[in-house]
Design an enzyme around this catalytic site. Structure first.
Site, PDB file in Angstrom:
ATOM      1  N   GLY A 249       1.324  -1.047   0.070  1.00 30.39           N
ATOM      2  CA  GLY A 249       0.113   0.248  -0.022  1.00 30.39           C
ATOM      3  C   GLY A 249       0.909   1.476   0.461  1.00 30.39           C
ATOM      4  N   GLU A 291       4.234  -6.857   0.792  1.00 31.80           N
ATOM      5  CA  GLU A 291       3.806  -6.744  -0.847  1.00 31.80           C
ATOM      6  C   GLU A 291       3.716  -5.583  -1.584  1.00 31.80           C
ATOM      7  OE1 GLU A 291       0.589 -10.517   1.253  1.00 31.80           O
ATOM      8  OE2 GLU A 291      -0.195  -8.578   0.877  1.00 31.80           O
ATOM      9  N   PRO A 292       4.628  -5.305  -1.555  1.00 28.26           N
ATOM     10  CA  PRO A 292       4.558  -4.084  -2.554  1.00 28.26           C
ATOM     11  C   PRO A 292       4.626  -4.638  -3.749  1.00 28.26           C
ATOM     12  CG  PRO A 292       7.078  -4.946  -1.745  1.00 28.26           C
ATOM     13  CD  PRO A 292       6.116  -5.233  -1.167  1.00 28.26           C
ATOM     14  N   GLY A 293       3.587  -3.733  -4.560  1.00 25.75           N
ATOM     15  CA  GLY A 293       3.070  -4.279  -6.125  1.00 25.75           C
ATOM     16  C   GLY A 293       3.659  -2.563  -6.770  1.00 25.75           C
ATOM     17  N   ARG A 294       2.520  -2.037  -6.353  1.00 23.47           N
ATOM     18  CA  ARG A 294       2.553  -0.847  -7.505  1.00 23.47           C
ATOM     19  C   ARG A 294       3.887   0.093  -7.330  1.00 23.47           C
ATOM     20  NH1 ARG A 294      -1.772   2.191  -7.298  1.00 23.47           N
ATOM     21  NH2 ARG A 294      -2.520   1.795  -5.484  1.00 23.47           N
ATOM     22  N   TYR A 335     -12.039   5.730  -9.877  1.00 28.03           N
ATOM     23  CA  TYR A 335     -11.744   6.622  -8.042  1.00 28.03           C
ATOM     24  C   TYR A 335     -10.953   8.087  -8.640  1.00 28.03           C
ATOM     25  CZ  TYR A 335      -8.034   2.711  -8.913  1.00 28.03           C
ATOM     26  OH  TYR A 335      -7.289   1.489  -8.459  1.00 28.03           O
ATOM     27  N   CYS A 362     -16.973   3.789 -26.554  1.00 25.10           N
ATOM     28  CA  CYS A 362     -18.691   4.937 -26.354  1.00 25.10           C
ATOM     29  C   CYS A 362     -19.379   4.868 -24.833  1.00 25.10           C
ATOM     30  CB  CYS A 362     -19.600   4.058 -27.583  1.00 25.10           C
ATOM     31  SG  CYS A 362     -20.959   4.314 -28.023  1.00 25.10           S
ATOM     32  N   GLU A 363     -18.336   5.807 -24.672  1.00 27.36           N
ATOM     33  CA  GLU A 363     -19.129   6.139 -22.865  1.00 27.36           C
ATOM     34  C   GLU A 363     -18.427   7.078 -22.712  1.00 27.36           C
ATOM     35  OE1 GLU A 363     -20.687   4.649 -20.423  1.00 27.36           O
ATOM     36  OE2 GLU A 363     -20.719   2.044 -21.325  1.00 27.36           O
ATOM     37  N   TYR A 391      -1.525  -0.928 -12.862  1.00 23.55           N
ATOM     38  CA  TYR A 391      -3.280  -0.800 -12.548  1.00 23.55           C
ATOM     39  C   TYR A 391      -3.236  -0.882 -13.563  1.00 23.55           C
ATOM     40  CZ  TYR A 391      -2.340  -2.563  -7.844  1.00 23.55           C
ATOM     41  OH  TYR A 391      -1.864  -3.787  -6.133  1.00 23.55           O
TER      42      TYR A 391
END
Length: 433
Positions: A249, A291-294, A335, A362-363, A391
Site C-alpha cells: 500500500g 507485499e509492495p506492488g505499485r 476513482y 463509447c462512454e 494497474y
C-alpha cells in the site's frame, strides 16, 4: 522535471525512457503502448530487499504483489531478485508457474478462492495460503487432506485501521470484504478452529490496510495491532505464530504534488514498532513479509497514445481524444486517479493549454483526466501518461471489442516486446458460431 527517474528529455525535446526516444518506440510498436523500464524495476526491488536486510537482519521476504502487473517476464525478473510472489487468482498463479517461479515462495491470496483455484495451488505446490474466511479454511483442510498433505496458512486480519486513502482502496477497516475482524473476536475464533484441524498448519497472520498511502502512522499502528494480536493468540491458545505479513500500500508519486514516504523510512519505522512490541509482549520476533506492488512497477511505466480529434466547446472545455482510454486504463473512471501527462514530442515546452483527455470508448465517462495542464496539442502528437506501470495493463479490458495494447520492456538502449498486441482475431478467438 518528471515524476519518474527513468524519464528525461533528449536534444530533440522528445521524452525518453531508459534512454530511448518514446516517439520512436511509438512509431515502431504503434499506440496505445505500455512501456516499462527494467532498470527502474530492479532498483525498486533492491530498495526493499536491502531494507529487509538492514532493518530485519534478513529475517523476512519481500513479496511482489503481482496484481499490480503480472506477466511471465515480470515473474522471472522478480524471481531473479530472490523475492517472493503474492498472487490473488488462478490466472496469476498459472502465469507464475509457466514462468518457472519457485512455488515455495508464492503466497496465494483472495477473498473468494474457488475450488479449482485451490486445486491448482495444491497441484503446483504453493508455499502458503492466506486464508480469508471459514468456508475457505474448511475447503483447504478437505483438499489437502484428500491429498495426504498439510497446508501452511496465514489468516487475513482486519486490524481496524483507517488508511486515509480512497474508500475503494481501503481494506483494513471492519467494513471490508476481505478477511476476519479483530473487534468482534472473529479472528481469534477462526484461528482456534484452525488449530484443531488436521490438514492445516497456522503459521502466521496477514493484514493490508489499503493502497496509495502517504502517511506513516497507519502502517505503524497496524504493525503494533498485529504483533499484539499474535501475542494474544499465544496467551489464549498456546500457539506461537511465526510469520507476520504486513501487506503493502505504499504511495508513489503520480503527480509532482505527491510526496510519498521513502521506502526505507517506512521499513525503519515499522521495524522499530515490530521489535518493541514483540519484546514488550515477550514474543519471538516474527519472520516479516510485505507485499509492495505499485511501488515496484508504477514509476517504471508509461503509456503512449496518439492524439486524435481535438474538440473545443466554447466556454466549457477542450476535449483531446486519444486512441485508447478506459479500456487500457480504467483508474480515472473508477476513482479519479490523477496522473502527469506530457506531449512526448515537445516534452519540455510550457504547459499553456488545458484539456480533458478523452478515450475512444463509447462512454461519456471514458476519460483519463480532466482539466489537465498540457503543451498545446495537435493531431498526431504522442501523448505520454506517466507512472502507469501498475494497474493499467492488469486492469485493461476489451470493452467495445478494442484489442489490448502491447507491452515493451526497455533496457541498455534496447527494447523488446514482453506482451504482444492483441489482434481482432484474438478478440473473436473464443467465440462460438
Amino acid at each position: 522535471m518528471f515524476v519518474s527517474d527513468c524519464l528525461e528529455a533528449n536534444e530533440q525535446n522528445h521524452l525518453t525512457i531508459g534512454g530511448l526516444d518514446v516517439t520512436e518506440l511509438a512509431a515502431e510498436y504503434k499506440t496505445p503502448l505500455y512501456v516499462l523500464d527494467e532498470e527502474t524495476i530492479h532498483r525498486n526491488c533492491k530498495l526493499y530487499t536491502d531494507s529487509m536486510a538492514q532493518f530485519y537482519d534478513g529475517n523476512g521476504l519481500v513479496l511482489y504483489a503481482s496484481k499490480a502487473c503480472c506477466t511471465m517476464t515480470l515473474c522471472k525478473l522478480i524471481a531473479s531478485e530472490g523475492m517472493g510472489l503474492d498472487v490473488v487468482s488462478g490466472g496469476e498463479l498459472y502465469t507464475a508457474k509457466k514462468a518457472g517461479f519457485p512455488m515455495e515462495r508464492v503466497y496465494f491470496h483472495g477473498n473468494n478462492k474457488t475450488r479449482p483455484e485451490l486445486e491448482l495451488a495444491l497441484s503446483c505446490g504453493v508455499g502458503q495460503i492466506v486464508v480469508d474466511n471459514r468456508d475457505e479454511l474448511l475447503l483447504i483442510n478437505e483438499l489437502w487432506g484428500n491429498a495426504g498433505k498439510r497446508a501452511d496458512i496465514l489468516f487475513r486480519i482486519k486490524p481496524g485501521i483507517d488508511a486515509h486513502t480512497h474508500d475503494f482502496i481501503m481494506t483494513g477497516q471492519i467494513d471490508s470484504k476481505f478477511g476476519v475482524a479483530l473487534e468482534t473476536g472473529e479472528a481469534m475464533e477462526i484461528i482456534k478452529e484452525a488449530a484443531s484441524l488436521p490438514h492445516v498448519q497456522v503459521v502466521g497472520v496477514h493484514c493490508h490496510i489499503g493502497s496509495q498511502i502517504f502517511d506513516l502512522e497507519p502502517f505503524c499502528t497496524a504493525a503494533e495491532v498485529m504483533v499484539n494480536f499474535m501475542a494474544d493468540v499465544h496467551d489464549a491458545l498456546g500457539l506461537t505464530l511465526t510469520r507476520l505479513n504486513l501487506g503493502g500500500g505504499f504511495g508513489i508519486p503520480y503527480t509532482p504534488q505527491d510526496d510519498p514516504i521513502p521506502y526505507n523510512a517506512y521499513m525503519q519505522a515499522v521495524s522499530r514498532v515490530v521489535k518493541e512490541t514483540a519484546a514488550s509482549r515477550m514474543l519471538p520476533l516474527p519472520y516479516i513479509l510485505m507485499e509492495p506492488g505499485r511501488s515496484i512497477v508504477a514509476s517504471a511505466g508509461i503509456t503512449l497514445y496518439t492524439v486524435g480529434n481535438i474538440k473545443e466547446i466554447p466556454g466549457i472545455r477542450h476535449y483531446l481524444s486519444v486512441d485508447g482510454g478506459m479500456c487500457d486504463n480504467p483508474r480515472y473512471m473508477l476513482y479519479e486517479a490523477e496522473y502527469d501527462f506530457v506531449i512526448a514530442n515537445r516534452c519540455t515546452d510550457p504547459k499553456t493549454a488545458t484539456y480533458t483527455i478523452a478515450g475512444k470508448c463509447c462512454e461519456s465517462g471514458d476519460l483519463l483526466g480532466e482539466n489537465i495542464p498540457l503543451q498545446q496539442a495537435q493531431r498526431g502528437d504522442i501523448l505520454a501518461v506517466l507512472a502507469t506501470g501498475a494497474y493499467n495493463y492488469s486492469m485493461a479490458s476489451n470493452y467495445n471489442r478494442i484489442p489490448k495494447p502491447a507491452m515493451v520492456m526497455v533496457k541498455d538502449g534496447k527494447s523488446r516486446v514482453i506482451v504482444k498486441r492483441e489482434t481482432y482475431e484474438d478478440i473473436v478467438r473464443n467465440d462460438c458460431e
